[in-house]
Design a protein around this motif. Structure first.
Motif, PDB file in Angstrom:
ATOM      1  N   ALA A   5       0.848  -1.183   0.000  1.00  0.00           N
ATOM      2  CA  ALA A   5       0.000   0.000   0.000  1.00  0.00           C
ATOM      3  C   ALA A   5       0.886   1.237   0.000  1.00  0.00           C
ATOM      4  N   SER A   6       0.514   2.219  -0.789  1.00  0.00           N
ATOM      5  CA  SER A   6       1.299   3.454  -0.851  1.00  0.00           C
ATOM      6  C   SER A   6       0.390   4.619  -1.213  1.00  0.00           C
ATOM      7  N   GLY A   7       0.961   5.806  -1.151  1.00  0.00           N
ATOM      8  CA  GLY A   7       0.220   6.993  -1.565  1.00  0.00           C
ATOM      9  C   GLY A   7      -0.303   7.849  -0.436  1.00  0.00           C
ATOM     10  N   GLY A   8      -0.054   7.437   0.780  1.00  0.00           N
ATOM     11  CA  GLY A   8      -0.532   8.220   1.912  1.00  0.00           C
ATOM     12  C   GLY A   8       0.205   9.538   2.036  1.00  0.00           C
ATOM     13  N   GLY A   9      -0.304  10.374   2.936  1.00  0.00           N
ATOM     14  CA  GLY A   9       0.325  11.658   3.155  1.00  0.00           C
ATOM     15  C   GLY A   9      -0.545  12.554   3.997  1.00  0.00           C
ATOM     16  N   LEU A  10      -0.146  13.808   4.035  1.00  0.00           N
ATOM     17  CA  LEU A  10      -0.887  14.816   4.783  1.00  0.00           C
ATOM     18  C   LEU A  10      -1.767  15.597   3.819  1.00  0.00           C
ATOM     19  N   VAL A  11      -3.037  15.713   4.157  1.00  0.00           N
ATOM     20  CA  VAL A  11      -3.981  16.426   3.307  1.00  0.00           C
ATOM     21  C   VAL A  11      -4.918  17.246   4.179  1.00  0.00           C
ATOM     22  N   GLN A  12      -5.363  18.354   3.667  1.00  0.00           N
ATOM     23  CA  GLN A  12      -6.277  19.200   4.424  1.00  0.00           C
ATOM     24  C   GLN A  12      -7.690  18.648   4.368  1.00  0.00           C
ATOM     25  N   PRO A  13      -8.488  18.952   5.368  1.00  0.00           N
ATOM     26  CA  PRO A  13      -9.896  18.530   5.320  1.00  0.00           C
ATOM     27  C   PRO A  13     -10.564  19.019   4.037  1.00  0.00           C
ATOM     28  N   GLY A  14     -11.344  18.120   3.445  1.00  0.00           N
ATOM     29  CA  GLY A  14     -11.984  18.437   2.176  1.00  0.00           C
ATOM     30  C   GLY A  14     -11.161  18.069   0.970  1.00  0.00           C
ATOM     31  N   GLY A  15      -9.924  17.697   1.200  1.00  0.00           N
ATOM     32  CA  GLY A  15      -9.039  17.353   0.101  1.00  0.00           C
ATOM     33  C   GLY A  15      -9.215  15.916  -0.360  1.00  0.00           C
ATOM     34  N   SER A  16      -8.392  15.539  -1.328  1.00  0.00           N
ATOM     35  CA  SER A  16      -8.463  14.198  -1.909  1.00  0.00           C
ATOM     36  C   SER A  16      -7.095  13.534  -1.892  1.00  0.00           C
ATOM     37  N   TYR A  59     -17.969  -1.184   3.683  1.00  0.00           N
ATOM     38  CA  TYR A  59     -18.202  -1.723   5.018  1.00  0.00           C
ATOM     39  C   TYR A  59     -18.301  -0.619   6.062  1.00  0.00           C
ATOM     40  N   SER A  60     -17.926   0.572   5.659  1.00  0.00           N
ATOM     41  CA  SER A  60     -17.992   1.697   6.556  1.00  0.00           C
ATOM     42  C   SER A  60     -18.938   2.734   5.965  1.00  0.00           C
ATOM     43  N   ASP A  61     -20.026   3.011   6.685  1.00  0.00           N
ATOM     44  CA  ASP A  61     -20.995   3.985   6.184  1.00  0.00           C
ATOM     45  C   ASP A  61     -20.374   5.367   6.026  1.00  0.00           C
ATOM     46  N   SER A  62     -19.366   5.641   6.810  1.00  0.00           N
ATOM     47  CA  SER A  62     -18.777   6.979   6.791  1.00  0.00           C
ATOM     48  C   SER A  62     -18.035   7.294   5.494  1.00  0.00           C
ATOM     49  N   VAL A  63     -17.700   6.277   4.707  1.00  0.00           N
ATOM     50  CA  VAL A  63     -16.946   6.545   3.470  1.00  0.00           C
ATOM     51  C   VAL A  63     -17.813   6.469   2.222  1.00  0.00           C
ATOM     52  N   LYS A  64     -19.034   5.992   2.378  1.00  0.00           N
ATOM     53  CA  LYS A  64     -19.917   5.893   1.212  1.00  0.00           C
ATOM     54  C   LYS A  64     -20.146   7.274   0.604  1.00  0.00           C
ATOM     55  N   GLY A  65     -20.022   7.344  -0.702  1.00  0.00           N
ATOM     56  CA  GLY A  65     -20.175   8.619  -1.393  1.00  0.00           C
ATOM     57  C   GLY A  65     -18.910   9.441  -1.447  1.00  0.00           C
ATOM     58  N   ARG A  66     -17.897   9.038  -0.699  1.00  0.00           N
ATOM     59  CA  ARG A  66     -16.637   9.789  -0.691  1.00  0.00           C
ATOM     60  C   ARG A  66     -15.467   8.964  -1.219  1.00  0.00           C
ATOM     61  N   PHE A  67     -15.474   7.669  -0.960  1.00  0.00           N
ATOM     62  CA  PHE A  67     -14.387   6.794  -1.379  1.00  0.00           C
ATOM     63  C   PHE A  67     -14.866   5.914  -2.533  1.00  0.00           C
ATOM     64  N   LEU A  80      -7.570   3.267  -4.175  1.00  0.00           N
ATOM     65  CA  LEU A  80      -8.625   3.772  -3.311  1.00  0.00           C
ATOM     66  C   LEU A  80      -8.610   5.283  -3.459  1.00  0.00           C
ATOM     67  N   GLN A  81      -9.612   5.800  -4.142  1.00  0.00           N
ATOM     68  CA  GLN A  81      -9.739   7.231  -4.324  1.00  0.00           C
ATOM     69  C   GLN A  81     -10.560   7.792  -3.181  1.00  0.00           C
ATOM     70  N   MET A  82      -9.968   8.710  -2.438  1.00  0.00           N
ATOM     71  CA  MET A  82     -10.631   9.270  -1.262  1.00  0.00           C
ATOM     72  C   MET A  82     -10.869  10.755  -1.485  1.00  0.00           C
ATOM     73  N   ASN A  83     -12.117  11.136  -1.440  1.00  0.00           N
ATOM     74  CA  ASN A  83     -12.503  12.527  -1.635  1.00  0.00           C
ATOM     75  C   ASN A  83     -13.168  13.083  -0.378  1.00  0.00           C
ATOM     76  N   SER A  84     -13.250  14.382  -0.307  1.00  0.00           N
ATOM     77  CA  SER A  84     -13.900  15.055   0.826  1.00  0.00           C
ATOM     78  C   SER A  84     -13.392  14.496   2.153  1.00  0.00           C
ATOM     79  N   LEU A  85     -12.105  14.416   2.265  1.00  0.00           N
ATOM     80  CA  LEU A  85     -11.502  13.799   3.445  1.00  0.00           C
ATOM     81  C   LEU A  85     -11.802  14.584   4.709  1.00  0.00           C
ATOM     82  N   LYS A  86     -11.953  13.831   5.789  1.00  0.00           N
ATOM     83  CA  LYS A  86     -12.269  14.396   7.100  1.00  0.00           C
ATOM     84  C   LYS A  86     -11.169  14.005   8.084  1.00  0.00           C
ATOM     85  N   PRO A  87     -11.015  14.761   9.142  1.00  0.00           N
ATOM     86  CA  PRO A  87     -10.003  14.395  10.148  1.00  0.00           C
ATOM     87  C   PRO A  87     -10.189  12.971  10.678  1.00  0.00           C
ATOM     88  N   GLU A  88     -11.411  12.502  10.736  1.00  0.00           N
ATOM     89  CA  GLU A  88     -11.648  11.144  11.235  1.00  0.00           C
ATOM     90  C   GLU A  88     -11.228  10.062  10.241  1.00  0.00           C
TER      91      GLU A  88
END
Length: 118
Positions: A5-16, A59-67, A80-88
C-alpha cells in the motif's frame, strides 16, 4: 502473496488522496482486494472491497459517497480514491487480497499513513 500500500500523506480537510495497492508476485486481476484502516487507539476496520468482477462493497458507512475503488490490470494495481476527506479518516491504511471479499483478512504487512489535518 505480497501487496504494497502506498500513496498516503498529509492532506487538508476536504481534500483528496489516492492510495495504491500493488502486487509484486501475483496478478491482482482475479482477486478481491480490500482496504482496511486503523486509527490511533482504535481497532482496525474494513473500509471497502473491490470484488473480482469490479463491484465495490462498502463496510464503513462513513466513506460511502466519498471513497471509491478501481483496478488497473495493466499496472497490477488497485486504487482507493478518497474525496472530501475528514479528520476522522486519519489512519494507517492497509490493503489485502482474497478469492472473494468474504475471504479477505486483515493483512500483517505495513500500511500507508493518511493524515487529514489543517
Amino acid at each position: 502473496v505480497q501487496l504494497q500500500a502506498s500513496g498516503g500523506g498529509l492532506v487538508q480537510p476536504g481534500g483528496s488522496l489516492t492510495l495504491s495497492c500493488a502486487a509484486s508476485r501475483f496478478t491482482l486481476h482475479y482477486y478481491a482486494i480490500a482496504w482496511f484502516r486503523q486509527a490511533p487507539g482504535k481497532e482496525r476496520e474494513r473500509v471497502s472491497c473491490l470484488t473480482s468482477t469490479d463491484n465495490i462493497l462498502y463496510y464503513s458507512d462513513s466513506v460511502k459517497g466519498r471513497f471509491t475503488m478501481s483496478r488497473d490490470s495493466a499496472k497490477n494495481t488497485v486504487y482507493l480514491q478518497m474525496n472530501s476527506l475528514k479528520p476522522e479518516d486519519t489512519a494507517v491504511y492497509y490493503c489485502a487480497s482474497g478469492d472473494t471479499c468474504r475471504t479477505v483478512v486483515s493483512p500483517r504487512g505495513p500500511g500507508t499513513q493518511v493524515t487529514v489535518s489543517s
